[in-house]
Structure formats: structure tokens, C-alpha cells
Scaffold this motif. Structure first.
Motif, short mmCIF file in Angstrom:
data_model
loop_
_atom_site.label_atom_id
_atom_site.label_comp_id
_atom_site.label_asym_id
_atom_site.label_seq_id
_atom_site.Cartn_x
_atom_site.Cartn_y
_atom_site.Cartn_z
N CYS A 4 13.97 29.73 45.31
CA CYS A 4 14.58 28.63 45.45
C CYS A 4 15.03 29.70 46.72
CB CYS A 4 15.76 27.77 44.64
SG CYS A 4 16.67 27.10 45.22
N PRO A 5 15.62 28.84 47.86
CA PRO A 5 16.40 29.81 49.22
C PRO A 5 18.09 29.46 49.02
CG PRO A 5 14.45 27.83 49.64
CD PRO A 5 14.41 27.99 48.55
N VAL A 10 22.76 32.19 47.53
CA VAL A 10 24.10 31.76 46.54
C VAL A 10 24.26 32.94 45.47
CG1 VAL A 10 25.11 30.86 44.60
CG2 VAL A 10 24.37 29.87 46.34
N SER A 11 23.09 33.82 45.72
CA SER A 11 22.96 35.44 44.63
C SER A 11 23.26 36.17 45.80
CB SER A 11 21.71 35.52 44.17
OG SER A 11 20.95 36.38 45.09
N VAL A 12 23.51 35.98 46.45
CA VAL A 12 23.99 37.35 47.51
C VAL A 12 25.46 36.93 47.85
CG1 VAL A 12 23.80 39.05 49.74
CG2 VAL A 12 21.77 37.74 47.95
N TRP A 17 35.01 34.83 46.98
CA TRP A 17 35.54 36.16 48.15
C TRP A 17 34.15 36.45 48.98
CZ3 TRP A 17 40.43 35.10 48.26
CH2 TRP A 17 41.83 34.76 47.20
N LYS A 18 33.31 36.74 48.69
CA LYS A 18 32.02 37.18 50.12
C LYS A 18 32.50 35.99 51.23
CE LYS A 18 29.80 39.57 46.99
NZ LYS A 18 28.30 39.87 45.83
N ALA A 19 31.44 34.74 51.13
CA ALA A 19 31.89 34.63 52.07
C ALA A 19 32.83 34.59 52.89
CB ALA A 19 31.27 33.09 51.93
N ARG A 81 25.25 39.65 60.72
CA ARG A 81 25.47 38.77 61.46
C ARG A 81 24.94 37.64 61.61
NH1 ARG A 81 27.42 43.71 64.56
NH2 ARG A 81 26.04 44.51 65.21
N THR A 82 23.26 38.01 61.34
CA THR A 82 22.50 36.97 60.84
C THR A 82 23.15 35.03 59.48
OG1 THR A 82 21.80 37.62 58.82
CG2 THR A 82 21.05 37.92 61.45
N PHE A 83 24.10 35.87 59.56
CA PHE A 83 24.87 35.17 58.21
C PHE A 83 26.17 34.03 59.64
CE2 PHE A 83 27.01 33.90 54.46
CZ PHE A 83 26.77 33.04 54.08
N ILE A 84 25.89 34.22 60.46
CA ILE A 84 27.31 33.91 61.45
C ILE A 84 27.10 32.80 61.37
CG2 ILE A 84 28.54 33.68 63.36
CD1 ILE A 84 28.19 36.73 63.11
N PRO A 85 25.97 32.13 61.94
CA PRO A 85 25.57 30.75 62.09
C PRO A 85 25.79 29.88 60.69
CG PRO A 85 23.67 31.41 63.15
CD PRO A 85 24.25 32.97 62.30
N VAL A 86 25.57 30.66 59.70
CA VAL A 86 25.27 29.81 58.27
C VAL A 86 27.01 29.44 58.14
CG1 VAL A 86 25.39 30.04 55.84
CG2 VAL A 86 23.68 30.77 57.78
N MET A 87 27.94 30.47 58.14
CA MET A 87 29.86 30.34 57.89
C MET A 87 30.18 29.11 59.15
SD MET A 87 30.56 34.88 57.19
CE MET A 87 30.54 34.77 58.39
N GLN A 88 29.40 29.53 59.97
CA GLN A 88 30.25 28.47 61.29
C GLN A 88 29.57 26.92 61.11
OE1 GLN A 88 28.25 30.31 64.48
NE2 GLN A 88 30.09 30.99 65.37
N ALA A 89 28.92 27.19 59.82
CA ALA A 89 27.88 25.46 59.80
C ALA A 89 29.14 25.10 58.07
CB ALA A 89 26.92 25.35 59.47
#
Length: 104
Positions: A4-5, A10-12, A17-19, A81-89
Motif C-alpha cells: 500500500c503506497p 507513513v512508515s517513513v 515529529w518527522k513531517a 526534497r521530493t517530499f516538499i510537495p507532499v508537505m505543501q499539500a
């Protein structure tokens, strides 16, 4: 992992605190104390653990400078840095959520 994506994500970056740490680092390199001051509720122990896990998962880079006292800086890796758009959302959704909960 079940394939499951969402579970993989979520596992990472799951947990309290991580996000938040990644969000702080999205604005640039920070030293340990800067991070701790910007996340008022996190303990030194928890921040250390979370940073180690994020480094292990290749989302952040830990740079140690051979100085006295030692200088350590944290920054997002290219992969992080590839996670930045996810954090922006997430931030956009969070603003909507804060407005909705304020209406109650």
C-alpha cells in the motif's frame, strides 16, 4: 509492508515529529538547537531519534564539521526534497482543517 503506497509513506514519515522536522528543513539547513527551538514541544532525545531515523531513510543529510565545539548541520537530501510537495499539500489541508475546527 503490504504494498500500500500510503502505508509505505507513513512508515517513513509517520509519527508526531518527522513531517514537522522535514517541514522546518524545507526552509534550509538548520543546526540541532535551531531545530529544537523551532519545535517547542520536542525533547532532545526524541529529536535525536527522529533525526537518526530520517538520516537512515536518506531524507536528510547530517554534516559534521571538525571544529571545537563540534558543529552539526541538518538539511534535506535530494530525496528528502521530493517530499516538499507532499508537505505543501499537508499544510494547505491543515489550514482548511484549522478553519473548520475554529468554527465549532
Amino acid at each position: 509492508m503490504s504494498g500500500c503506497p500510503v502505508e509505505a509513506t507513513v512508515s517513513v514519515v509517520g509519527g508526531k515529529w518527522k513531517a514537522v522536522i522535514l517541514w522546518r528543513l524545507a526552509n534550509g539547513t538548520k543546526r540541532f538547537n535551531e531545530l529544537q527551538r523551532s519545535i517547542s514541544q520536542i525533547t532532545r532525545k526524541m529529536l535525536t531519534e527522529q533525526l537518526r531515523e530520517l538520516e537512515r531513510d536518506n531524507l536528510i543529510i547530517r554534516d559534521v564539521y571538525p571544529e571545537v565545539p563540534p558543529k552539526v548541520e541538518y538539511s534535506l537530501s535530494d530525496y528528502g526534497r521530493t517530499f516538499i510537495p507532499v508537505m505543501q499539500a499537508m499544510a494547505q489541508w491543515g489550514l482548511v482543517h484549522l478553519e473548520k475546527t475554529k468554527e465549532r
